[in-house]
Design a protein around this motif. Structure first.
Motif, PDB file in Angstrom:
ATOM      1  N   ASP A 248       0.821  -1.212   0.000  1.00 33.96           N
ATOM      2  CA  ASP A 248       0.000   0.000   0.000  1.00 33.96           C
ATOM      3  C   ASP A 248       0.857   1.265   0.000  1.00 33.96           C
ATOM      4  OD1 ASP A 248      -2.110  -1.644  -0.019  1.00 33.96           O
ATOM      5  OD2 ASP A 248      -3.003  -0.993   1.876  1.00 33.96           O
ATOM      6  N   VAL A 251       2.389   1.741  -3.516  1.00 31.60           N
ATOM      7  CA  VAL A 251       1.399   2.218  -4.489  1.00 31.60           C
ATOM      8  C   VAL A 251       1.045   3.682  -4.208  1.00 31.60           C
ATOM      9  CG1 VAL A 251      -0.987   1.925  -5.288  1.00 31.60           C
ATOM     10  CG2 VAL A 251       0.479  -0.083  -4.938  1.00 31.60           C
ATOM     11  N   ARG A 255       1.485   6.892  -6.746  1.00 32.91           N
ATOM     12  CA  ARG A 255       0.382   7.806  -7.090  1.00 32.91           C
ATOM     13  C   ARG A 255       0.769   9.247  -6.793  1.00 32.91           C
ATOM     14  NH1 ARG A 255      -3.792   3.957  -5.205  1.00 32.91           N
ATOM     15  NH2 ARG A 255      -4.167   2.749  -7.106  1.00 32.91           N
ATOM     16  N   ASP A 260       5.179   5.935 -12.612  1.00 32.21           N
ATOM     17  CA  ASP A 260       4.388   4.702 -12.799  1.00 32.21           C
ATOM     18  C   ASP A 260       5.226   3.420 -12.850  1.00 32.21           C
ATOM     19  OD1 ASP A 260       5.543   4.948 -15.210  1.00 32.21           O
ATOM     20  OD2 ASP A 260       3.701   5.224 -16.369  1.00 32.21           O
ATOM     21  N   LEU A 281      -0.198  -6.368  -9.314  1.00 33.26           N
ATOM     22  CA  LEU A 281      -0.376  -4.962  -9.695  1.00 33.26           C
ATOM     23  C   LEU A 281       0.010  -4.762 -11.146  1.00 33.26           C
ATOM     24  CD1 LEU A 281       1.280  -2.957  -6.767  1.00 33.26           C
ATOM     25  CD2 LEU A 281      -1.147  -3.078  -7.326  1.00 33.26           C
ATOM     26  N   ALA A 284      -2.568  -6.282 -13.405  1.00 34.77           N
ATOM     27  CA  ALA A 284      -3.766  -5.436 -13.451  1.00 34.77           C
ATOM     28  C   ALA A 284      -3.527  -4.182 -14.296  1.00 34.77           C
ATOM     29  CB  ALA A 284      -4.169  -5.049 -12.031  1.00 34.77           C
ATOM     30  N   GLU A 286      -1.929  -1.569 -13.513  1.00 32.26           N
ATOM     31  CA  GLU A 286      -1.921  -0.315 -12.755  1.00 32.26           C
ATOM     32  C   GLU A 286      -0.567   0.367 -12.816  1.00 32.26           C
ATOM     33  OE1 GLU A 286      -3.393  -0.394  -8.712  1.00 32.26           O
ATOM     34  OE2 GLU A 286      -4.639  -2.112  -9.239  1.00 32.26           O
ATOM     35  N   LEU A 287       0.470  -0.447 -12.697  1.00 34.00           N
ATOM     36  CA  LEU A 287       1.836   0.094 -12.607  1.00 34.00           C
ATOM     37  C   LEU A 287       2.785  -0.847 -13.320  1.00 34.00           C
ATOM     38  CD1 LEU A 287       1.762   0.840  -8.788  1.00 34.00           C
ATOM     39  CD2 LEU A 287       2.056   2.592 -10.538  1.00 34.00           C
TER      40      LEU A 287
END
Ligand code: KG4
Ligand code: ZN
Length: 331
Positions: A248, A251, A255, A260, A281, A284, A286-287
């Motif tokens: 967490d 990430v 953000r 990224d 992650l 997905a 996201e990154l």
């Protein structure tokens, strides 16, 4: 232009040497672990570590050259970790590197252990370039760092008490799993239920700093109160709590900085639950996630030679009178 570097790492309980071309191509990487020597004491004994480094260093360097298929006169520079780490242990690798620098007439480069952990990712992905958000999780440190460019770092957060690896080692000792604790918990956790016990996730959404001592106390209190608890469930639930916090925070840092690509390094980055979550992650979308192989996460000298290529190009050789610094800072 091509540069071939012999790297040496002796900051803690691994005696390691490696030959790396251009900071990214590993020709050899030899690691002699002293874990067996320290296991009976439940942790690293500095004096034993220094003595073992002295005994092992020449053979390990020799083996790295043989494995790489090169001789000393085919090396362009020699690098060693000069901090942070145990003073006596650091001195062995740094003295060997300085002696080789003089004997072979090649530049010496003194490097920072955590910066080296970060460059392990560059070996894994030779195209990788900053900006990056990096999580360095080892036995002594937990650092969240934004790397804006080579040599340009911003420390976003760090632990206010125990390092992540230290928490693994202390809980493993408490559970009677031996030393080093991280791999022992990782193995046992595979047989346990990570949701069996809901341990706290300290400072999970609270800034970029970390704290693991409250979690450690919660595990100890739980086991004292519930001696019948399955050790595998305790290990899995403890590991899940640490991993949740680490992921967490990483990430959130990505953000906040708008960067990224995330990178992890250090011994705890070898943890299978952490690796799985980070790779999720990436899947997905996201990154972008770059994880060094397990052998490049734990202490090794390939990462030392890798970072030295950049340090040499940017700063030139390190003067031979530069000392080891046990609490050397990254920035
Ligand atoms: O980076 P490293 O090899 O040495 C230091 O610079 O400290 O990290 C060692 C730490 C130890 O605390 C060890 O228990 C932990 O990394 N570690 C792990 C795993 N493998 C090593 N922690 C969790 N899971 C693992 N698989
Ligand atoms: Zn390390």
């Amino acid at each position: 232009m091509s540069v071939r570097i012999l790297g040496i790492e002796t900051s803690c309980d691994e005696t390691a040497a490696a030959v790396v071309d251009d900071g990214r191509r590993v020709r050899s990487s030899v690691v002699a672990s002293q874990a067996d020597l320290h296991a009976r004491y439940g942790g690293v004994v500095p004096e034993i570590a220094s003595r073992a480094h002295v005994e092992l260093i020449c053979d390990v360097i020799e083996e790295s050259l043989v494995e790489a298929g090169v001789s000393l006169d085919e090396i362009d520079a020699v690098a060693a970790v000069r901090g942070p780490g145990l003073a006596g242990a650091l001195l062995v690798g740094v003295s060997a590197a300085k002696a080789i620098s003089l004997a072979a007439d090649v530049p010496y480069v003194g490097v920072h252990h955590h910066e080296a952990h970060l460059y392990a990712a560059m070996i894994e992905d030779p195209e990788l370039e900053p900006p990056l958000v990096t999580l360095i999780v080892s036995g002594g440190h937990t650092l969240l760092v934004a790397m804006d460019g080579h040599g340009r770092y911003r420390v976003l957060g760090q632990t206010v008490d125990d390092a992540a690896g230290e928490a693994f080692d202390k809980i493993a000792r408490f559970l009677g799993l031996g030393y080093p604790g991280g791999p022992a918990i990782d193995r046992l956790a595979r047989e346990g239920d990570p949701e069996a016990i809901r341990f706290p996730r300290p400072m999970r959404t609270d800034g970029h700093d970390f704290s693991f001592s409250g979690l450690k106390t919660a595990v100890v209190q739980y086991v004292r109160k519930h001696p019948e608890a399955e050790v595998a469930d305790v290990a899995a639930s403890f590991q899940a709590a640490i991993v949740d916090v680490l992921v967490d925070k990483l990430v959130a840092a990505a953000r906040e900085t708008g960067i990224d690509t995330i990178v992890a390094g250090g011994g705890v980055a070898a943890n299978s639950a952490l690796r799985e979550r980070l790779l999720d992650l990436a899947v997905a979308g996201e990154l972008r996630v770059v994880l060094p192989s397990i052998a490049l996460c734990t202490d090794n000298a390939a990462m030392v030679a890798a970072v030295a290529a950049y340090r040499l190009a940017a700063d030139g050789p390190t003067p031979l009178e530069t000392p080891v610094v046990p609490n050397l800072r990254l920035v």
